[in-house]
Design a protein around this motif. Structure first.
Motif, PDB file in Angstrom:
ATOM      1  N   GLN A 127      44.412  75.146  60.411  1.00 36.44           N
ATOM      2  CA  GLN A 127      45.025  73.859  60.724  1.00 36.44           C
ATOM      3  C   GLN A 127      46.430  73.861  60.139  1.00 36.44           C
ATOM      4  O   GLN A 127      46.772  74.689  59.302  1.00 36.44           O
ATOM      5  N   ASP A 128      47.209  72.918  60.585  1.00 37.99           N
ATOM      6  CA  ASP A 128      48.537  72.778  60.004  1.00 37.99           C
ATOM      7  C   ASP A 128      48.419  72.111  58.645  1.00 37.99           C
ATOM      8  O   ASP A 128      47.675  71.131  58.476  1.00 37.99           O
ATOM      9  N   VAL A 129      49.140  72.633  57.672  1.00 37.11           N
ATOM     10  CA  VAL A 129      49.136  72.021  56.341  1.00 37.11           C
ATOM     11  C   VAL A 129      49.955  70.745  56.393  1.00 37.11           C
ATOM     12  O   VAL A 129      51.122  70.753  56.782  1.00 37.11           O
ATOM     13  N   VAL A 130      49.327  69.650  55.986  1.00 39.22           N
ATOM     14  CA  VAL A 130      50.004  68.348  56.006  1.00 39.22           C
ATOM     15  C   VAL A 130      50.693  68.078  54.668  1.00 39.22           C
ATOM     16  O   VAL A 130      51.776  67.506  54.610  1.00 39.22           O
ATOM     17  N   MET A 131      50.056  68.533  53.585  1.00 39.36           N
ATOM     18  CA  MET A 131      50.580  68.229  52.254  1.00 39.36           C
ATOM     19  C   MET A 131      50.217  69.353  51.294  1.00 39.36           C
ATOM     20  O   MET A 131      49.143  69.948  51.406  1.00 39.36           O
ATOM     21  N   ARG A 132      51.113  69.635  50.382  1.00 36.78           N
ATOM     22  CA  ARG A 132      50.834  70.606  49.319  1.00 36.78           C
ATOM     23  C   ARG A 132      51.040  69.942  47.968  1.00 36.78           C
ATOM     24  O   ARG A 132      51.999  69.190  47.776  1.00 36.78           O
ATOM     25  N   ILE A 133      50.154  70.242  47.054  1.00 38.50           N
ATOM     26  CA  ILE A 133      50.301  69.767  45.676  1.00 38.50           C
ATOM     27  C   ILE A 133      50.402  70.994  44.774  1.00 38.50           C
ATOM     28  O   ILE A 133      49.493  71.822  44.742  1.00 38.50           O
ATOM     29  N   THR A 134      51.509  71.116  44.068  1.00 39.01           N
ATOM     30  CA  THR A 134      51.728  72.265  43.181  1.00 39.01           C
ATOM     31  C   THR A 134      51.561  71.834  41.730  1.00 39.01           C
ATOM     32  O   THR A 134      52.262  70.934  41.254  1.00 39.01           O
ATOM     33  N   ILE A 135      50.621  72.469  41.054  1.00 40.30           N
ATOM     34  CA  ILE A 135      50.365  72.194  39.641  1.00 40.30           C
ATOM     35  C   ILE A 135      50.852  73.394  38.827  1.00 40.30           C
ATOM     36  O   ILE A 135      50.246  74.468  38.880  1.00 40.30           O
TER      37      ILE A 135
ATOM     38  N   THR B 115      44.806  67.051  55.759  1.00 43.47           N
ATOM     39  CA  THR B 115      44.767  65.665  56.228  1.00 43.47           C
ATOM     40  C   THR B 115      45.839  64.877  55.490  1.00 43.47           C
ATOM     41  O   THR B 115      46.224  65.231  54.374  1.00 43.47           O
ATOM     42  N   GLU B 116      46.288  63.810  56.111  1.00 46.16           N
ATOM     43  CA  GLU B 116      47.393  63.037  55.524  1.00 46.16           C
ATOM     44  C   GLU B 116      46.994  62.344  54.230  1.00 46.16           C
ATOM     45  O   GLU B 116      47.792  62.241  53.308  1.00 46.16           O
TER      46      GLU B 116
ATOM     47  N   GLU C 284      38.517  64.544  46.824  1.00 44.90           N
ATOM     48  CA  GLU C 284      38.773  65.761  47.589  1.00 44.90           C
ATOM     49  C   GLU C 284      39.813  66.632  46.896  1.00 44.90           C
ATOM     50  O   GLU C 284      39.691  67.870  46.852  1.00 44.90           O
ATOM     51  N   ILE C 285      40.838  65.992  46.351  1.00 41.33           N
ATOM     52  CA  ILE C 285      41.891  66.735  45.646  1.00 41.33           C
ATOM     53  C   ILE C 285      41.326  67.413  44.404  1.00 41.33           C
ATOM     54  O   ILE C 285      41.572  68.604  44.161  1.00 41.33           O
ATOM     55  N   ILE C 286      40.564  66.670  43.628  1.00 43.43           N
ATOM     56  CA  ILE C 286      40.030  67.205  42.374  1.00 43.43           C
ATOM     57  C   ILE C 286      38.993  68.300  42.636  1.00 43.43           C
ATOM     58  O   ILE C 286      38.987  69.330  41.947  1.00 43.43           O
ATOM     59  N   THR C 287      38.132  68.118  43.633  1.00 45.29           N
ATOM     60  CA  THR C 287      37.139  69.154  43.924  1.00 45.29           C
ATOM     61  C   THR C 287      37.807  70.432  44.422  1.00 45.29           C
ATOM     62  O   THR C 287      37.344  71.535  44.128  1.00 45.29           O
ATOM     63  N   THR C 288      38.903  70.293  45.159  1.00 44.13           N
ATOM     64  CA  THR C 288      39.654  71.477  45.600  1.00 44.13           C
ATOM     65  C   THR C 288      40.177  72.240  44.390  1.00 44.13           C
ATOM     66  O   THR C 288      40.118  73.476  44.334  1.00 44.13           O
ATOM     67  N   MET C 289      40.676  71.503  43.405  1.00 47.88           N
ATOM     68  CA  MET C 289      41.191  72.136  42.190  1.00 47.88           C
ATOM     69  C   MET C 289      40.068  72.752  41.357  1.00 47.88           C
ATOM     70  O   MET C 289      40.208  73.852  40.807  1.00 47.88           O
ATOM     71  N   LEU C 290      38.946  72.055  41.281  1.00 49.92           N
ATOM     72  CA  LEU C 290      37.820  72.583  40.514  1.00 49.92           C
ATOM     73  C   LEU C 290      37.210  73.809  41.192  1.00 49.92           C
ATOM     74  O   LEU C 290      36.714  74.712  40.509  1.00 49.92           O
ATOM     75  N   ASP C 291      37.246  73.846  42.525  1.00 46.82           N
ATOM     76  CA  ASP C 291      36.801  75.041  43.254  1.00 46.82           C
ATOM     77  C   ASP C 291      37.619  76.253  42.815  1.00 46.82           C
ATOM     78  O   ASP C 291      37.076  77.346  42.597  1.00 46.82           O
ATOM     79  N   LYS C 292      38.924  76.043  42.716  1.00 51.23           N
ATOM     80  CA  LYS C 292      39.819  77.121  42.305  1.00 51.23           C
ATOM     81  C   LYS C 292      39.528  77.544  40.864  1.00 51.23           C
ATOM     82  O   LYS C 292      39.448  78.741  40.551  1.00 51.23           O
TER      83      LYS C 292
END
Length: 374
Positions: free
Chosen positions: A133-141, A212-213, A219-227
């Protein structure tokens, strides 16, 4: 042939046979030693090769690659596709890894993958069907960020404010839900009453794409915890060999992360921390004092060291109750592979250099040269 000649002949034959036997034993011994050395060298070479092949192709390269997995692809075929696209190092090792871990459920489709992904991350993506899918948003930590700072970064990318995010990240119900989802990562250690923030140090530094927009905070936190889970798995075994739980591993790595000014210093800094704990010395690391105060300072003064907090490693021996920031892979690597030294002190100068010493006398001399006169 006379009796004496016969005895002499037999004696000479016995001597000859014994000599041959010694020679044969010597040859067998040399051959055995060479075989053992060859096996050891092959084993060591194989270990380093496998260890290298399990690492990301390029940890710093987050550029996405479109990878298509056709319907009906075998594990062998998937591994070759991934290797051809530069996502993994070795297709054969991928196949063995999948078989060893009993992984299954790969889904056909088009995927956005990148060379910085670990094998567990690649496998997880192919199993969950994260299609292209097209990336809608990126969060860089970035590395070394604390939970409040991460909350601020998330706030800049979402409709939530920093306070709302921090409240959610410390909410008992939310923490309990995350612990149920990640039981091997988020253990009872994070519920210790001395812990400032349960998720401190558990949100891995990386760039996270979202498709997603308006992803929810969960969803954000689980994505980070997955990593975080995927990365920590690579170091869990080595951490256990050092006597560290996952929580202690992340705590040690966070101290190294906050103290290090250069990548090359981390293994030595780790060595100092381990040496101090082994000799019963307090760690006496300034970042823990600043964390206890809840503020950043360019310089720590003697009065700052008096703050009463379980995080103050000048007052309390051993590791603090939990991580004081998020640590990257270089600090995790240093935490499980400290350099072998007899160093007990280090000093970071305002110019970014780190000087190491074995005695307090040497340390104080360096302090007078680089800090006191600043």
């Amino acid at each position: 042939m006379s009796k004496n000649e016969k005895k002499k002949y037999i004696y000479e034959k016995l001597v000859e046979q014994q000599s041959e036997a010694r020679l044969v034993r010597r040859i067998v011994l040399v051959a055995a030693v060479l075989l053992i050395l060859f096996a050891a060298a092959a084993g060591a070479g194989g270990y380093f090769y496998i260890n290298k092949a399990l690492q990301p192709v390029d940890e710093s390269n987050t550029k996405e690659v479109k990878v298509e997995i056709p319907i009906g692809s075998t594990v062998t075929g998937i591994g070759q596709i991934l290797e051809d696209n530069g996502i993994i190092r070795d297709a054969r090792l991928f196949r063995y890894y999948v078989k060893f871990r009993n992984e299954s459920g790969f889904m056909a489709g088009e995927y956005n993958l990148n060379p910085s992904m670990t094998l567990p991350e690649v496998i997880a993506s192919l199993k969950t069907g994260t299609l292209m899918q097209d990336v809608v948003m990126r969060i860089t930590i970035p590395e070394g960020k604390q939970l409040a700072q991460i909350a601020g970064i998330i706030a800049e990318k979402t409709d939530l404010n920093q306070e709302e995010i921090m409240n959610k990240l410390n909410e008992k119900e939310f923490i309990s839900k995350m612990m149920d989802k990640y039981p091997d990562l988020l253990t009872e250690d994070i519920l210790d009453e001395k812990i400032k923030y349960p998720l401190e140090g558990y949100l891995f530094p990386a760039t996270y794409p979202f498709y997603t927009e308006d992803p929810t905070l969960e969803e954000i936190i689980t994505t980070m915890l997955d990593k975080t889970k995927a990365v920590v798995e690579e170091y869990r075994g080595q951490g256990e060999e050092k006597g560290l739980s996952v929580h202690e591993l992340l705590t040690m790595a966070s101290l190294i992360e906050e103290e290090a000014t250069q990548q090359v210093d981390r293994a030595k800094i780790s060595s100092v921390f381990y040496n101090r704990m082994e000799t019963g010395m307090p760690l006496q690391t300034d970042p823990t004092v600043l964390y206890a105060h809840g503020e950043h300072k360019d310089r720590v003064y003697y009065k700052d060291l008096e703050v009463e907090s379980p995080y103050n490693t000048y007052l309390h021996k051993g590791l603090p109750p939990g991580p004081i920031a998020n640590a990257g892979t270089t600090s995790l690597e240093a935490a499980v592979n400290p350099e072998e030294t007899d160093l007990l002190y280090f000093l970071a100068t305002p110019e970014g250099q780190v000087h190491f010493s074995r005695t307090l006398e040497e340390h104080n001399k360096l302090k007078n040269e680089h800090i006191t006169n600043q």
